[in-house]
Design an enzyme around this catalytic site. Sequence first.
Site, PDB file in Angstrom:
ATOM      1  N   GLY A  70       2.906   2.599  10.687  1.00 57.70           N
ATOM      2  CA  GLY A  70       3.875   3.674  10.505  1.00 57.70           C
ATOM      3  C   GLY A  70       4.592   4.087  11.777  1.00 57.70           C
ATOM      4  O   GLY A  70       5.242   5.129  11.815  1.00 57.70           O
ATOM      5  N   HIS A  94      -9.319   1.265   5.029  1.00 58.11           N
ATOM      6  CA  HIS A  94      -8.057   1.492   5.740  1.00 58.11           C
ATOM      7  C   HIS A  94      -8.308   2.484   6.872  1.00 58.11           C
ATOM      8  O   HIS A  94      -9.098   3.418   6.727  1.00 58.11           O
ATOM      9  CB  HIS A  94      -6.998   2.023   4.770  1.00 58.11           C
ATOM     10  N   SER A 125       3.832  -1.861  10.314  1.00 55.58           N
ATOM     11  CA  SER A 125       5.286  -1.920  10.508  1.00 55.58           C
ATOM     12  C   SER A 125       5.866  -3.300  10.194  1.00 55.58           C
ATOM     13  O   SER A 125       6.815  -3.740  10.850  1.00 55.58           O
ATOM     14  CB  SER A 125       5.658  -1.470  11.931  1.00 55.58           C
ATOM     15  N   GLU A 149      -4.977  -4.619  10.689  1.00 54.87           N
ATOM     16  CA  GLU A 149      -3.961  -3.587  10.845  1.00 54.87           C
ATOM     17  C   GLU A 149      -4.216  -2.835  12.145  1.00 54.87           C
ATOM     18  O   GLU A 149      -5.033  -1.894  12.172  1.00 54.87           O
ATOM     19  CB  GLU A 149      -4.025  -2.596   9.681  1.00 54.87           C
ATOM     20  N   GLY A 167       3.054  -0.931   4.216  1.00 55.81           N
ATOM     21  CA  GLY A 167       3.133   0.479   3.847  1.00 55.81           C
ATOM     22  C   GLY A 167       4.572   0.875   3.560  1.00 55.81           C
ATOM     23  O   GLY A 167       5.090   0.656   2.465  1.00 55.81           O
ATOM     24  N   GLY A 168       5.237   1.429   4.559  1.00 54.66           N
ATOM     25  CA  GLY A 168       6.576   2.000   4.380  1.00 54.66           C
ATOM     26  C   GLY A 168       7.554   1.075   3.676  1.00 54.66           C
ATOM     27  O   GLY A 168       8.257   1.497   2.744  1.00 54.66           O
ATOM     28  N   GLU A 203      -6.679   4.894   7.862  1.00 55.71           N
ATOM     29  CA  GLU A 203      -6.447   6.303   7.494  1.00 55.71           C
ATOM     30  C   GLU A 203      -7.665   6.887   6.798  1.00 55.71           C
ATOM     31  O   GLU A 203      -7.974   8.073   6.953  1.00 55.71           O
ATOM     32  CB  GLU A 203      -5.179   6.402   6.628  1.00 55.71           C
ATOM     33  N   ASN A 262       0.869  -1.171   0.000  1.00 55.39           N
ATOM     34  CA  ASN A 262       0.000   0.000   0.000  1.00 55.39           C
ATOM     35  C   ASN A 262       0.908   1.223   0.000  1.00 55.39           C
ATOM     36  O   ASN A 262       1.481   1.564   1.025  1.00 55.39           O
ATOM     37  CB  ASN A 262      -0.895  -0.023   1.249  1.00 55.39           C
ATOM     38  N   TRP A 263       1.021   1.841  -1.154  1.00 54.23           N
ATOM     39  CA  TRP A 263       1.958   2.973  -1.271  1.00 54.23           C
ATOM     40  C   TRP A 263       1.419   4.222  -0.589  1.00 54.23           C
ATOM     41  O   TRP A 263       2.139   5.196  -0.423  1.00 54.23           O
ATOM     42  CB  TRP A 263       2.244   3.273  -2.746  1.00 54.23           C
ATOM     43  N   LYS A 264       0.126   4.217  -0.270  1.00 54.44           N
ATOM     44  CA  LYS A 264      -0.525   5.394   0.308  1.00 54.44           C
ATOM     45  C   LYS A 264      -0.279   6.596  -0.613  1.00 54.44           C
ATOM     46  O   LYS A 264      -0.259   6.422  -1.826  1.00 54.44           O
ATOM     47  CB  LYS A 264      -0.030   5.624   1.743  1.00 54.44           C
TER      48      LYS A 264
END
Length: 271
Positions: free
Chosen positions: A193, A117, A233, A187, A254-255, A119, A28-30
Amino acid sequence: MLEEGPVDFGEGVEHNMTDGRRPLIAGNWKMNGGLDAVDDLAGALAGHMASLAAAPVFDMAVCPPFPLLPMIGAAIEESGVLLGAQDCHAAAKGAHTGDTSAGLLAELGCRLVIVGHSERRTDHDETDDLVRVKAEAAQAAGMAAIVCVGETEAERDAGRALEVVIGQVANSIPAASTAETLVVAYEPVWAIGTGKTATPDDAQEVHGAIRTALAERFGGNAAAAMRILYGGSMKPGNAAELLAKPDIDGGLIGGASLQADDFWAIAQAAG
Ligand code: 13P
């Protein structure tokens, strides 16, 4: 017993799930990645896939920002890496400025859509009901919905993690879901993150509870074939111990999905 025979999880991608759930490693590149990601990230992942001596035993997907979808789709074409989106609108079309329909995403080659998600639940006030309708829209367009659930730190500290997550599972997942059209992503919000990861045992406890809830709703066979991803993470250094747990069927990353080598290392842990 798991479902017998090949499962079509997208054009040309057939999986035999008789021997267990095929891990899914999804990035997930966000709101990250520009034009340079086409070569540096998507192209590099396609190269990694091409370097495999045998067919991969895992699925890999990337979910870039909407405008990059056609270019990323071209960069990963025929690599086996699946294309996914980060959201879709609940309606098929209409006057919804700034939104994107599931039908267009499917036309662009997406096989997966992330919905719910945390977010988006926070930034856009998305409710379980809206998430479920978005997931239905994705499924109706022929894609699989990756439905995200997870508790906040306050909810975990209050001992309510399972109650919150199971409530989201009950209300965010469409009734007609199958193992081909649904992926669940657990999640924990406090792990996203932050560098804090759920311990493998804590994550397994929640994943096991999610599978039990899915079995009560969809039946044991269907639930046994549904994939439940962990997100929060996940990195090359902790992926293997998380993925070793019986009900952790992959990762939503993500990251670490923004570096091709890190993302590939996580996929290697799944294989
Ligand atoms: P991080 O891997 O950056 O913690 O993000 C997880 C996530 O939110 C994936 O959807």
